[in-house]
Scaffold this active site. Structure first.
Site, short mmCIF file in Angstrom:
data_model
loop_
_atom_site.label_atom_id
_atom_site.label_comp_id
_atom_site.label_asym_id
_atom_site.label_seq_id
_atom_site.Cartn_x
_atom_site.Cartn_y
_atom_site.Cartn_z
CD GLN A 125 -2.74 1.18 2.52
OE1 GLN A 125 -2.22 1.39 3.60
NE2 GLN A 125 -4.03 0.91 2.37
N GLY A 126 0.69 2.10 -0.99
CA GLY A 126 1.42 3.35 -1.09
C GLY A 126 0.53 4.53 -0.77
CB SER A 128 1.75 6.65 5.10
OG SER A 128 0.60 6.22 5.79
CB SER A 160 3.51 -3.59 5.23
OG SER A 160 3.30 -2.84 6.40
CD GLU A 243 -5.44 -0.55 6.44
OE1 GLU A 243 -4.31 -0.86 6.84
OE2 GLU A 243 -5.67 0.46 5.76
CD GLU A 375 -3.65 9.92 18.40
OE1 GLU A 375 -3.18 9.70 19.53
OE2 GLU A 375 -3.38 9.20 17.40
#
Length: 390
Positions: A125-126, A128, A160, A243, A375
């Site tokens: 997953q790209g 962040s 990851s 997710e 958060e």
């Protein structure tokens, strides 16, 4: 909402239990990234050959087409057998795949989905970036349109299994003229494309599954765009809903197994006072009981979420409640395990009931970050579930 299993579902549980017992991996899972990749893909191929891959995926793409209740049963039995997590296959199976099912073109579905289910590819997953983690809409990785291609330049982080992945679900900015939530595009990136550099990040638990990914004028066909140019925020919210919702079912069930193993460990091992079993201490027993109760609450929330998801193709914002409770509980249980195990947990290679308590403790810190920080989950719950004023 009916939380009782039907006769047909109980029969399904027996089938799952029998198949897992006969076909589960017998060899321990490697610890290096490439070894994990091959192990996880081989196990996924075994599930495919046995007809158990993609429990809830549509049958036209090779899935079993089972109900969400049957998916829950599968995860419960999977955890009960102490089977390994599907780390290398997680992104493809749990949210990239479901996102493609709901948002991709027929051509994209027919090409990618069977490969995921057959255990042929690993996805990463790209999303962040160094300055756009929790504030995902602030991403800066840009993609300029050049003919029938996107030319991507930028950086992603905390990706990851990027070092061993074949494909990536990638968010890029294709237009900067509107608000920050506009002009974002969700695209499938071939990780073997020229211009991609992957740098593994060594973490405090000794692993290196997280990576930085750099893009230097990487060319991606426009046919790899999912959901249309500029619609990436909407597609990304579908991805994150999976997710944060049903994709965490396996992790939740696994956490319940950890708590039960920890209770057994507390009965069988001398506590930190070195005089009696750990569970004989009243405060330790109370904390264990609270952990078991919290797991039961998480299980009830999961059942409610499953029932709710049966009425919608895409999990809603209430999945953030599951994600938040799971993250907090995982860290609490990991800390409790360290208190019970004491200095013995620090011994190199020490494992108890199949767990590395120190490994669990160190890794637990990432649970309140990955998939959206706690958060952010509180903001989603307050805004989109409770309707609180901003």
């Amino acid at each position: 909402m009916d939380l009782n299993f039907t006769a047909e579902q109980l029969e399904f549980r027996d089938q799952v239990r029998t198949w897992l017992e006969e076909n589960k991996p017998r060899e321990p899972r490697p610890e290096d990234a490439q070894g994990i990749r091959e192990y996880d893909l081989a196990w996924q191929r075994t599930q495919w050959e046995g007809g158990w891959a993609g429990i809830t995926w549509p049958s036209e793409y090779g899935g079993r087409g089972s109900t969400l209740a049957e998916q829950l049963i599968w995860y419960e039995e999977y955890a009960a057998h102490g089977l390994p997590s599907i780390d290398a296959c997680f992104v493809g199976l749990s949210h990239a795949g479901p996102t493609l099912v709901t948002r991709a073109t027929p051509e994209q579905k027919s090409f990618h989905l069977p490969k995921i289910l057959r255990g042929e590819v690993v996805w990463c997953q790209g999303f962040s970036e160094p300055e756009a983690g929790s504030d995902l809409a602030a991403l800066r990785t840009r993609a300029e349109i050049d003919g029938d291609e996107l030319v991507v330049t930028g950086q992603k982080v905390w990706t990851s299994f990027a070092a061993s992945a074949d494909y990536q679900e990638l968010l890029v900015r294709t237009d900067s003229s509107g608000t920050k939530h506009q002009g974002i595009t969700w695209v499938v990136c071939d990780m073997r494309s020229p211009g991609i550099e992957v740098r593994p990040i060594r973490t405090m638990d000794g692993g290196a599954e997280f990576c930085e990914v750099f893009y230097d004028e990487v060319r991606i066909p426009l046919t790899n765009v999912v959901g249309g140019l500029g619609n990436g925020w909407s597609v990304a919210m579908s991805t994150l809903a999976f997710e944060r919702g049903t994709a965490f079912t396996a992790s939740q069930v696994h956490l319940a197994r950890i708590v039960e193993d920890l209770i057994d460990h507390a009965r069988d091992h001398v506590g930190p006072d070195r005089r009696r079993p750990a569970i004989a201490d009243d405060e330790t027993a109370r904390r264990l009981a609270r952990a078991r109760a919290d797991v039961a609450a998480l299980r009830a929330m999961t059942y409610v979420g499953i029932c709710r998801s049966m009425q919608s193709d895409t999990p809603g914002p209430k999945g953030s409640m599951l994600k938040l409770h799971y993250s907090n509980l995982y860290k609490d249980v990991a800390a409790l395990a360290m208190d019970i195990a004491g200095p013995e947990a620090l011994r190199r290679g020490a494992r108890h009931h199949g767990h590395s308590w120190v490994g669990n403790y160190l890794y637990a810190f990432s649970s309140s970050i990955g998939g959206g920080t706690s958060e952010i989950q509180r903001n989603i719950i307050g805004d989109r579930v409770l309707g609180l004023p901003r």
